[in-house]
Scaffold this motif. Structure first.
Motif, PDB file in Angstrom:
ATOM      1  N   THR A   1       0.829 -17.766 -18.689  1.00 26.02           N
ATOM      2  CA  THR A   1       2.042 -16.878 -18.050  1.00 26.02           C
ATOM      3  C   THR A   1       2.434 -17.452 -16.694  1.00 26.02           C
ATOM      4  O   THR A   1       3.535 -17.777 -16.346  1.00 26.02           O
ATOM      5  CB  THR A   1       1.928 -15.532 -17.884  1.00 26.02           C
TER       6      THR A   1
ATOM      7  N   SER B   1       7.068 -12.801 -12.993  1.00 24.59           N
ATOM      8  CA  SER B   1       5.869 -13.199 -13.904  1.00 24.59           C
ATOM      9  C   SER B   1       5.089 -14.250 -13.374  1.00 24.59           C
ATOM     10  O   SER B   1       3.615 -14.036 -13.662  1.00 24.59           O
ATOM     11  CB  SER B   1       6.441 -13.423 -15.430  1.00 24.59           C
TER      12      SER B   1
ATOM     13  N   GLU C   1       2.287  -6.241 -17.403  1.00 22.06           N
ATOM     14  CA  GLU C   1       3.190  -7.640 -17.776  1.00 22.06           C
ATOM     15  C   GLU C   1       4.060  -7.451 -18.949  1.00 22.06           C
ATOM     16  O   GLU C   1       5.046  -8.016 -18.958  1.00 22.06           O
ATOM     17  CB  GLU C   1       1.804  -8.631 -18.389  1.00 22.06           C
TER      18      GLU C   1
ATOM     19  N   THR D   1       2.545 -18.450 -25.656  1.00 19.28           N
ATOM     20  CA  THR D   1       2.209 -17.809 -24.276  1.00 19.28           C
ATOM     21  C   THR D   1       1.961 -16.339 -24.190  1.00 19.28           C
ATOM     22  O   THR D   1       1.003 -16.082 -23.581  1.00 19.28           O
ATOM     23  CB  THR D   1       3.410 -18.013 -23.397  1.00 19.28           C
ATOM     24  N   MET D   2       2.721 -15.584 -25.223  1.00 18.23           N
ATOM     25  CA  MET D   2       2.436 -14.276 -25.031  1.00 18.23           C
ATOM     26  C   MET D   2       1.606 -13.569 -26.175  1.00 18.23           C
ATOM     27  O   MET D   2       1.447 -12.443 -26.019  1.00 18.23           O
ATOM     28  CB  MET D   2       3.830 -13.426 -25.192  1.00 18.23           C
TER      29      MET D   2
END
Length: 164
Positions: free
Chosen positions: A13, A54, A78, A122-123
């Motif tokens: 992130t 972020s 997050e 990414t997440m």
């Protein structure tokens, strides 16, 4: 295991968020000649906030993990910038609209889809973070599409295809 996944999430992130600034350029460039510059810059400023937030939070969270802060707490926090970014990306087709069903309308939809898919790696360490981002973007987008008069001839089919 949770801590290792959280460490990887925050590492990605904090490095991927600045890359998200390329998405801003991808929106601004084709619309610069046809959309009010104030609306374009408003959207760019709005989306830059959760991206920067972020990235900063990701770097801070990496240090917090080392200090023993629970991974679950940090991951839940997050979700806030992820959800905010999703809402702002979802608002992009409305804020940056030309007011007609043109190629740029489909470009904005395509760009939103690409952004949602691009963020999976990414997440995806914690699916809830990506789900908050993608879910808020799609919900905001669907609510907009239903209210746009220039989408009416294709309103149902477009909304149905976006919902799927």
């Amino acid at each position: 295991m949770q801590t290792a996944l959280a460490r990887e999430l925050f590492h990605r992130t904090s490095t991927a968020a600045p890359i998200g600034l390329l998405g801003i350029v991808a929106v601004l460039f084709p619309h610069w000649q046809v959309v009010d510059h104030g609306r374009l810059l408003l959207w760019a400023a709005l989306i830059a906030l959760p991206l920067i937030g972020s990235a900063v939070f990701g770097r801070w969270a990496l240090q917090a993990l080392e200090r023993g802060v629970p991974a679950r707490t940090l991951v839940n926090w997050e979700c806030l910038p992820a959800g905010l970014a999703g809402v702002i990306w979802g608002l992009m087709p409305l804020i940056v609209q030309t007011g007609q069903l043109d190629a740029l309308f489909y470009y904005r939809l395509m760009l939103l889809c690409i952004t949602i898919v691009f963020l999976i790696p990414t997440m995806a360490h914690f699916v809830r973070v990506w789900t908050v981002f993608a879910g808020s973007a799609w919900a905001v987008l669907l609510l907009q599409v239903l209210q746009q008069p220039y989408v009416e001839p294709m309103g149902f089919s477009l909304t149905l295809s976006l919902a799927v």
